[in-house]
Motif scaffolding. Structure first.
Motif, PDB file in Angstrom:
ATOM      1  N   LEU A 102     114.844  65.297  60.610  1.00  0.00           N
ATOM      2  CA  LEU A 102     114.373  65.544  59.536  1.00  0.00           C
ATOM      3  C   LEU A 102     113.899  64.526  58.538  1.00  0.00           C
ATOM      4  O   LEU A 102     114.362  63.322  58.848  1.00  0.00           O
ATOM      5  CB  LEU A 102     115.776  65.955  58.732  1.00  0.00           C
ATOM      6  N   VAL A 103     112.815  64.699  57.736  1.00  0.00           N
ATOM      7  CA  VAL A 103     112.336  63.643  56.825  1.00  0.00           C
ATOM      8  C   VAL A 103     112.175  64.039  55.562  1.00  0.00           C
ATOM      9  O   VAL A 103     111.867  65.174  55.097  1.00  0.00           O
ATOM     10  CB  VAL A 103     110.722  63.471  57.473  1.00  0.00           C
ATOM     11  N   VAL A 104     112.385  63.215  54.508  1.00  0.00           N
ATOM     12  CA  VAL A 104     111.929  63.288  53.278  1.00  0.00           C
ATOM     13  C   VAL A 104     111.162  62.231  52.672  1.00  0.00           C
ATOM     14  O   VAL A 104     110.995  61.156  53.264  1.00  0.00           O
ATOM     15  CB  VAL A 104     113.402  63.233  52.205  1.00  0.00           C
ATOM     16  N   ASP A 105     110.574  62.318  51.524  1.00  0.00           N
ATOM     17  CA  ASP A 105     109.441  61.473  51.056  1.00  0.00           C
ATOM     18  C   ASP A 105     110.424  60.691  49.909  1.00  0.00           C
ATOM     19  O   ASP A 105     111.350  60.619  49.632  1.00  0.00           O
ATOM     20  CB  ASP A 105     108.425  62.010  50.773  1.00  0.00           C
ATOM     21  N   ALA A 106     109.700  59.696  49.572  1.00  0.00           N
ATOM     22  CA  ALA A 106     110.256  58.795  48.617  1.00  0.00           C
ATOM     23  C   ALA A 106     110.924  59.417  47.239  1.00  0.00           C
ATOM     24  O   ALA A 106     112.017  58.991  46.847  1.00  0.00           O
ATOM     25  CB  ALA A 106     109.297  57.617  48.160  1.00  0.00           C
ATOM     26  N   VAL A 129     118.453  61.991  59.317  1.00  0.00           N
ATOM     27  CA  VAL A 129     117.394  61.931  58.206  1.00  0.00           C
ATOM     28  C   VAL A 129     116.889  60.823  57.928  1.00  0.00           C
ATOM     29  O   VAL A 129     117.434  59.818  57.605  1.00  0.00           O
ATOM     30  CB  VAL A 129     118.099  62.661  56.961  1.00  0.00           C
ATOM     31  N   ILE A 130     115.469  60.804  58.099  1.00  0.00           N
ATOM     32  CA  ILE A 130     114.742  59.432  57.506  1.00  0.00           C
ATOM     33  C   ILE A 130     114.247  59.803  56.217  1.00  0.00           C
ATOM     34  O   ILE A 130     113.828  60.992  55.794  1.00  0.00           O
ATOM     35  CB  ILE A 130     113.783  58.969  58.483  1.00  0.00           C
ATOM     36  N   VAL A 131     113.988  58.573  55.545  1.00  0.00           N
ATOM     37  CA  VAL A 131     113.513  58.654  54.241  1.00  0.00           C
ATOM     38  C   VAL A 131     111.998  57.817  54.097  1.00  0.00           C
ATOM     39  O   VAL A 131     112.254  56.670  54.657  1.00  0.00           O
ATOM     40  CB  VAL A 131     114.233  58.172  53.012  1.00  0.00           C
ATOM     41  N   LEU A 132     110.829  58.420  53.786  1.00  0.00           N
ATOM     42  CA  LEU A 132     109.591  57.528  53.797  1.00  0.00           C
ATOM     43  C   LEU A 132     109.409  56.653  52.648  1.00  0.00           C
ATOM     44  O   LEU A 132     110.299  57.017  51.580  1.00  0.00           O
ATOM     45  CB  LEU A 132     108.280  58.467  53.877  1.00  0.00           C
ATOM     46  N   LYS A 133     108.956  55.483  52.743  1.00  0.00           N
ATOM     47  CA  LYS A 133     108.904  54.746  51.671  1.00  0.00           C
ATOM     48  C   LYS A 133     107.788  55.097  50.573  1.00  0.00           C
ATOM     49  O   LYS A 133     107.591  54.559  49.420  1.00  0.00           O
ATOM     50  CB  LYS A 133     108.903  53.184  52.187  1.00  0.00           C
ATOM     51  N   ASP A 134     107.086  55.977  51.071  1.00  0.00           N
ATOM     52  CA  ASP A 134     106.059  56.293  50.026  1.00  0.00           C
ATOM     53  C   ASP A 134     106.087  57.832  49.738  1.00  0.00           C
ATOM     54  O   ASP A 134     106.713  58.567  50.556  1.00  0.00           O
ATOM     55  CB  ASP A 134     104.491  56.026  50.451  1.00  0.00           C
ATOM     56  N   ALA A 135     105.513  58.432  48.790  1.00  0.00           N
ATOM     57  CA  ALA A 135     105.539  59.842  48.133  1.00  0.00           C
ATOM     58  C   ALA A 135     104.383  60.522  48.759  1.00  0.00           C
ATOM     59  O   ALA A 135     103.437  59.900  48.721  1.00  0.00           O
ATOM     60  CB  ALA A 135     105.664  59.867  46.662  1.00  0.00           C
TER      61      ALA A 135
END
Ligand SMILES: [Zn+2]
Length: 428
Positions: A5-9, A40-46
């Protein structure tokens, strides 16, 4: 492939990615770990543009275990899956124990208690705590997944049998091959209604057939209440006699069958309070909710030749199920509801008297019971690395339970938190 699962910044959910891609993003420092369980990982950009595809969350609710599957309908694959083990029975047992202790105390006559007012009333829609706990488990996970996953719709198994389909088989659409799904659903309904026994001789454990009470040759209909379950022998002997002729010498059996065939299946099996309560809450979330029956779930699963697992059943719920569903390499998260803490101030012995000391603080040296920790013990008799769920003690020597078993007396200074207690345990 089971996805990450991925979410953005801005913490908006993105399409789940493959584990390989997640590893690469983490390695290149383009993403960070948001939480480990589930991963879950979070990207460092939006990335506002990457939110095109919407996934479908499918739910197969059960008394002990609920299956969840996030399905990409367009690609025909299960992106993410989980099974939640409920603690309804534990809640029930704890309340029984408390009621027993209170009842005991009242009979001990240790102090006078005025009879209480009869002002207790259950509000509308009240559910017993054990069922409420299941409802909360499901809603908690729907809410969590909607934060990490771009959900666009929900499919939910609402009933075991589709009663509308059973009563009006002509509404069945052609794509579901009229007759076959209906036949399967009908057969399961009748087996449940007649408790998997021959209606005439009560034999069980043999192969059972559907029998027309009033034979079709004598004008009997195909309606559900003209059908019973019978063993092959009884079915042959009865032939095309009417039931009154066949059971002329067994009036009691005749009366029983006549009464039971007109009664609908006892509603515990067909309509389940918890399922409806969850359905009402799911509708309130604002996403379109599709409902399916247990018969349809089984039909879909059998058609695709998949094994019976809770998460696979979840992926098979509803008519939106794609023609092919890839479940290969999907490893479901095994989630177990644990509750957060106890409200009881002191443990009780068998007689309802206090046992041991009152409850200590809920947090010791930054740890709470239920946290997942890694303990690396470097000296003493317990040298080693232990990964598991911690139970705290005021003196700082904790108990850790994990796949290695259980070990006591591990000091807090050796422990590093991996995942804070969120009311659930994760088997890995
Ligand atoms: Zn029989």
């Amino acid at each position: 492939m089971s996805r990450v699962l991925v979410v953005d910044a801005n913490r908006r959910p993105l399409m789940p990615c493959t584990p390989a891609r997640a590893r690469m993003l983490l390695k290149q420092s383009k993403a960070a770990v948001l939480r480990r369980f589930p991963f879950v990982i979070v990207l460092k950009d939006a990335r506002p543009e990457a939110r095109a595809t919407r996934l479908r969350l499918k739910i197969d609710p059960g008394a002990k275990t609920t299956g969840l599957a996030v399905v990409n309908d367009a690609a025909g694959e299960v992106a993410w899956a989980a099974e939640i083990a409920h603690r309804g029975e534990q809640v029930h047992q704890a309340l029984l124990k408390r009621a027993g202790a209170r009842c005991g105390r009242r009979f001990h006559h240790t102090r006078y208690r005025q009879a209480r007012w009869r002002n207790r009333r259950r509000p509308q829609g009240w559910l017993p705590p054990s069922l409420l706990s299941r409802l909360h488990n499901v809603l908690t996970w729907v809410a969590r997944l909607s934060r990490w996953c771009p959900l666009g719709a929900i499919s939910y198994e609402l009933v075991r049998f589709d009663m509308q389909l059973l009563h009006n088989p002509q509404i069945e659409s052609l794509d579901y091959q009229h007759g076959t799904l209906f036949g399967l659903e009908l057969r399961h309904y009748l087996l449940a209604k007649w408790e998997h026994r021959c209606a005439y001789c009560h034999i069980t454990g043999v192969s059972l057939e559907i029998d027309h009470v009033q034979p079709r040759s004598k004008g009997g209909s195909d309606r559900v209440n003209n059908l019973v379950i019978a063993c092959h022998a009884c079915n042959q002997v009865k032939g095309d006699q009417s039931i009154e002729t066949f059971l002329a010498d067994r009036p009691q059996t005749l009366a029983r069958i006549q009464a039971q065939r007109m009664a609908p299946l006892r509603d515990a099996a067909a309509v389940n309070t918890t399922r409806w309560a969850i359905y009402e809450r799911l509708k309130a979330l604002g996403l379109p909710v599709e409902t399916g029956s247990g018969g349809l779930t089984k039909w879909n699963r059998t058609k695709l030749g998949l094994p019976k697992e809770h998460w696979i059943d979840a992926a098979m719920v509803g008519r939106s199920t794609p023609e092919t569903v890839s479940v290969e390499k999907v490893r479901p998260w095994l989630i177990e509801a644990k509750g957060r803490q106890t409200r009881q101030m002191v443990n009780m012995d068998d007689h309802g008297f206090p046992r041991g000391k009152p409850k200590g603080p809920s947090c010791v040296r930054g740890f709470k019971t239920g946290d997942l920790v890694r303990a690396v013990v470097t000296k003493g008799k317990k040298i080693g690395t232990y990964l598991g769920r911690v139970a705290i003690k005021t003196d700082g020597y904790f108990k850790i339970t994990g796949s290695f078993g259980m070990i006591e007396g591990i000091h807090a200074r050796y422990c590093t938190p991996l995942h804070r207690n969120d009311g659930y345990a994760y088997l890995f």
